[in-house]
Design a protein around this motif. Sequence first.
Motif, short mmCIF file in Angstrom:
data_model
loop_
_atom_site.label_atom_id
_atom_site.label_comp_id
_atom_site.label_asym_id
_atom_site.label_seq_id
_atom_site.Cartn_x
_atom_site.Cartn_y
_atom_site.Cartn_z
N GLN A 237 41.57 52.51 51.01
CA GLN A 237 42.54 53.21 50.17
C GLN A 237 43.70 53.71 51.03
O GLN A 237 44.85 53.69 50.62
CB GLN A 237 41.82 54.40 49.48
N GLN A 238 43.37 54.10 52.28
CA GLN A 238 44.39 54.60 53.22
C GLN A 238 45.45 53.55 53.49
O GLN A 238 46.65 53.82 53.48
CB GLN A 238 43.72 54.98 54.54
N LEU A 239 44.96 52.35 53.73
CA LEU A 239 45.85 51.23 54.00
C LEU A 239 46.83 51.04 52.84
O LEU A 239 48.03 50.84 53.03
CB LEU A 239 44.98 49.99 54.19
N LEU A 240 46.27 51.14 51.64
CA LEU A 240 47.10 50.99 50.43
C LEU A 240 48.19 52.06 50.39
O LEU A 240 49.35 51.78 50.14
CB LEU A 240 46.23 51.12 49.17
N LYS A 241 47.77 53.30 50.64
CA LYS A 241 48.69 54.44 50.59
C LYS A 241 49.87 54.23 51.53
O LYS A 241 51.02 54.44 51.18
CB LYS A 241 47.94 55.73 50.96
N LYS A 242 49.54 53.77 52.76
CA LYS A 242 50.57 53.53 53.77
C LYS A 242 51.63 52.56 53.24
O LYS A 242 52.83 52.81 53.31
CB LYS A 242 49.94 52.93 55.04
N LEU A 243 51.14 51.44 52.71
CA LEU A 243 52.07 50.41 52.23
C LEU A 243 52.87 50.90 51.03
O LEU A 243 54.02 50.52 50.83
CB LEU A 243 51.32 49.13 51.87
N GLU A 244 52.23 51.74 50.24
CA GLU A 244 52.95 52.26 49.08
C GLU A 244 54.07 53.20 49.51
O GLU A 244 55.19 53.14 48.99
CB GLU A 244 52.00 53.00 48.13
N GLU A 245 53.76 54.04 50.50
CA GLU A 245 54.77 54.97 51.01
C GLU A 245 56.02 54.23 51.47
O GLU A 245 57.14 54.69 51.29
CB GLU A 245 54.20 55.79 52.18
N LYS A 246 55.79 53.09 52.07
CA LYS A 246 56.92 52.31 52.59
C LYS A 246 57.46 51.33 51.54
O LYS A 246 58.22 50.42 51.87
CB LYS A 246 56.50 51.56 53.85
N SER A 247 56.98 51.47 50.30
CA SER A 247 57.45 50.67 49.16
C SER A 247 57.21 49.16 49.31
O SER A 247 57.93 48.35 48.73
CB SER A 247 58.95 50.88 48.91
N TYR A 248 56.22 48.79 50.10
CA TYR A 248 55.89 47.36 50.14
C TYR A 248 55.11 46.94 48.90
O TYR A 248 55.16 45.81 48.46
CB TYR A 248 55.08 47.02 51.39
N ILE A 249 54.37 47.89 48.41
CA ILE A 249 53.59 47.60 47.19
C ILE A 249 53.80 48.71 46.17
O ILE A 249 54.26 49.80 46.49
CB ILE A 249 52.08 47.49 47.49
N GLU A 250 53.40 48.39 44.95
CA GLU A 250 53.53 49.36 43.88
C GLU A 250 52.15 49.56 43.26
O GLU A 250 51.44 48.58 43.01
CB GLU A 250 54.50 48.79 42.83
N LEU A 251 51.77 50.81 43.05
CA LEU A 251 50.50 51.08 42.38
C LEU A 251 50.78 51.40 40.91
O LEU A 251 51.73 52.09 40.60
CB LEU A 251 49.79 52.28 43.02
N PHE A 252 49.97 50.89 40.04
CA PHE A 252 50.11 51.26 38.62
C PHE A 252 48.73 51.23 37.96
O PHE A 252 47.78 50.70 38.52
CB PHE A 252 51.09 50.33 37.91
N GLU A 253 48.67 51.82 36.77
CA GLU A 253 47.38 51.91 36.08
C GLU A 253 47.33 50.95 34.91
O GLU A 253 48.32 50.69 34.25
CB GLU A 253 47.16 53.34 35.57
N LYS A 254 46.16 50.43 34.69
CA LYS A 254 46.00 49.51 33.59
C LYS A 254 44.76 49.92 32.80
O LYS A 254 43.74 50.26 33.40
CB LYS A 254 45.79 48.11 34.16
N GLU A 255 44.89 49.86 31.50
CA GLU A 255 43.75 50.25 30.68
C GLU A 255 42.69 49.15 30.69
O GLU A 255 43.00 47.98 30.58
CB GLU A 255 44.19 50.53 29.25
N PHE A 256 41.45 49.58 30.84
CA PHE A 256 40.37 48.61 30.81
C PHE A 256 39.38 49.00 29.75
O PHE A 256 39.18 50.16 29.48
CB PHE A 256 39.67 48.57 32.18
N TYR A 257 38.76 48.04 29.14
CA TYR A 257 37.78 48.34 28.12
C TYR A 257 36.40 48.05 28.65
O TYR A 257 36.22 47.15 29.46
CB TYR A 257 38.09 47.52 26.87
#
Length: 817
Positions: A237-257
Amino acid sequence: MSTCQTKKKLVYINVAIAVPIDQSYTYQVPEAFHNACRTGVRVMVPFGRQTLSGYCLETTTEVNFDKIKSILDVLDETPLFYPDILPLFKWMAQYYCCPIGQVVKSCLPDGLSVITSNTAQITESGKAMIESNKISPMEQQVLKYLDKGRQPVKNIRKHMKNKLPISCIRRLERLAYIQIEKRDIRGSAAPKYIQYIRPQRKDEMDVLTKRQKELLLVIEQAGEISAPDLKKLGFSQQLLKKLEEKSYIELFEKEFYRDPFGETIPPDTSMPIPTPHQAEAIQAIDKQIGQGFQVFLLHGVTGSGKTEIYMRITDAALAKSLTALILVPEIALITQVERQFRARFGDCVAVLHSRLSNGERFDQWMRIIRKQASIVIGARSAVFAPLENIGVIIVDEEHDASYKQSTQFRYNGRDVATMRGKMTNSVVVLGSATPSVQNYYHGTQHKYKILKLPHRIHNRPMPNIQIVDLKQNLGMRGIRRIITPELEYSLKKTLDNKQQSLLFLNRRGFATLPVCAQCGETMMCKNCDIAMIFHKNMGAYKCHYCGFTRSHNTLCPNCASGTLKNLGYGTQRLEQDINALFPDARVARMDQDTTQKKGRMIQILKDLRDQQIDILVGTQMIVKGHDFPNITMVGIICADLSLNFPDFRSGELTYQLLAQVSGRAGRGESPGHVILQTYNPNHFIIQTAKKQNYEDFFNYEIQFRKNLNYPPYARLIQLTIAGVDPDHTAVYASHVGQFCQKVKATSQAYTHAIEILGPVIAPVSRLANRFRWHILLKSSYIKALHQFLYYVKQAVDTHLDDKSIQLYTDVDPVIMT
Ligand code: ADP
Ligand code: ZN
Ligand code: ZN
C-alpha cells in the motif's frame, strides 16, 4: 395578455387511509401544504377521533360535504409512488377485494418511519434566525430547542408535544436553518467499495525506483486494477501511496456487489453469442418493446439459457430509453438471475426483496423514485416498484407459488405484473421450464405468444429419469420401506464417483395423506377428485372442497382392502436413515428446522459448492436457486406426496416439482440421473414427467380442469372464517354459508353462474389458535363472482358483525390450506 396562466389551486385531495374501509376520503389542503402535497406523499389526517396517516392519491375538485376536514401534516418530501400506478392500485383493490388504503400500504416498502430516527442540528444561519419574526413561533421554538445541541427528530416532536408537523422540520431544512443527518441503517447487503488504480502521468520515469517502475508497468498493462489484486502480486500500500503523491497513478473507488457467500460479483466481461433459438426469441420480444402491450410466454427447458434472453431484452428496453422490471421467486438467497444482472448491468440495478433490512429496502425504493436505477429486480412485491416508462416486465419461473401472497393483502405478483404491463402498455415476458397451466392455456388461445427453447445450452442432455415402484418395498421395515434398492445403488455409485446427490422429500403443508398400502391408491373425494384428509379429532376423512366425509375405517375404494395408511415421513428421519446406510458419507440436511438460524443455509450451500457434502437431504428448499455442476444424482423419495396433495393443482404442482428437481441434476459436464420413487408408477403425471413432455402433461391436465370446471375454465374465490371458539366459529361459518345461498337465490344470473362449496372445515383446521372454515365460490364469470361477493360481504357486515371472527377473502387462491 400575459402568457402567465392562473395556477389552478390544489384544494382537495383524495386520501387512502390504511384502515379496513373500502373507499378513499376527501380532505382539504391548507395553504401551507400546497407545495408539499402531491400524489404519492403520506399525509396525517383526522379520522373520527383519531389522527391517522394516509396516502395522497389525487387532487379533486368534487366535494359533496359541507364540513370537510383539513389534513394536518405532509410526511414526505419526495412522493413514494408516481401517479401512473394509481389505476393499478384501484384495480387491485377492486379485484382482490382489499381496501384501497391497505393495498397502498402493502405495496410500499416497510421502514417508512426512518425519518423520525434521524437527528437534527442547528446551522449558523439557523442560529441567526432564532429571534427573527420571519419564521413562525413554532419554528422559533424548534431552533431554540436545537440550539442546545443535536437532537433526534423524534425528541423535537416530543418536546413540542407531538404537535409539530414533519413538514415544518422539512421547511427548516430546506431553508438551511437546520441540518438533518440520516442514521446509517445499512446492513450486510450494503454495497461495498473497492479501491482501484489507474495510470495517470508517464513522464519523468527515470526518478522512480525499480520496484515503482514494475508497479507502474503492471497498472499500465491492466488499464485499471484493484488494490487487493495488486496486494496479491506483492505490491504494498505504501508503494501505491508514493506513486499517487507524485501523480503517476490515480486511486478511485468502485462499487462492488457481493453474493450471499460474501464474495464479490465481478463485472461481466464477455457476453455469449445467442443460440438460434435464443436469437429468435430476443428478436420477437425486442420488436414489440415500445409498441404496446403484449405477453410472451417463454417456455424453455431447464438450462436452455432464459437468463441470457432476459438480459438481452432488458438491454433492448434501455436502448429505447425505457426501464425494465424483473421479478424472481422469493427464495432465501440471491438468485442466479440477480447475480447475472448485477454482473452485467452493475449500478443501474436496484434490488427489492425480503432479505434487505427495512432501511436498505427504503434506500433502494428511493433510488428508483429518483431515477438512479433503470432496472429493478426483486421478488413478488417488487412488482410495485416506482418505475416510470416501463418497457418490459419479466417474470422468471412464472409458475412459482411464491408469487402468491397468502396473508393480509392476498395478491399474485405474476398476475399483477401482467396487469401492470397492460396498464402501462409494456411488454410482459413470463418465463418457465414448466409454465402454469393457466398461462399456457392463454398461450394456446393466442392471447399470449408462446416462444420456445427446446434444448439445453451446448446441447447438454436432459437428465435420465428412472421410475421405481415403492410398492415393492411394502413388506419391508424401517429405512427399507422408503429407500428402494435402485436408489441405494445409485447413491452408492455416485459416492464412488466422488460426485454429489440430492435427496428430495416433499413435506409441504400436510402431515399425512391416506394411501392404500395394498394398491397404492390415494383416497379421493368422489365429487371433486381431490385427495381427502384425515382429521384426527373427527376420526374421519374429509374433502376440504365440498365437505364429503368417510369414516376412519373405510376400505380402500379401489381394492377394498382395509390397509389405508396415513403416509408420513420426515426429513429428519431420512437424514438419520441415510447416515445409517452410508456411514462414511458426509450427509447434511436442509429444511425449515436446519435453516432457522441466520447464515446456516449459506453455510450448507457453501459446503455443497465446496464439495464438503456428499448427500444433501431436504425439502423444496433444495430445489431452487443455485447451480452445482457436481450434482449428478437426484433422488425423489415419494412423488405421491405432492401428486395427492389435496388441491386441484396437485398434478400441475407435481409436474413442476419433478421437472425442477430433475433440472438440478447434470448442470455440469456429467449427465444427470434421477431416481423417482412412487406408489403410482403408471400415473399419467409421473409418466409425462419422466418423458419431460410438457405438451402431453398440459393436454391431459387441461381436460381434467375442463371436466370438473376448475381454473382456467372457472374462477375461484375462497372465504376463510377464523375464530378462537370452535363452536362459535362453526356456527358463524354456517351463517355465512346461508347468506351465500340467500344471495344466490336473489338472481337468476347467480343461480346459473355461481357455485357455492362448503362451508367446510379447513385442511389446516387450526392455525395460530384459531379454528378455520372455508367457503369456496366458483364461477366462469369473474364479474358476476365479484358482484356476488360484494352482496355477501354487505349482508355479513350488516347482520353478522362480530369482532371475534375474522373473514378473509382470497381471490384466485393457490394452495388452499
Ligand atoms: P435457464 O434459466 O433456462 O435454466 P440458464 O439461463 O441458467 O438457463 O443458462 C444455462 C447456462 O448456459 C448458464 O451458465 C448460461 O450462462 C449459459 N448460456 C446461456 N446462453 C448461452 C449461450 N448463448 N452460449 C453459451 N452459454 C450460454
Ligand atoms: Zn387399495
Ligand atoms: Zn369433494
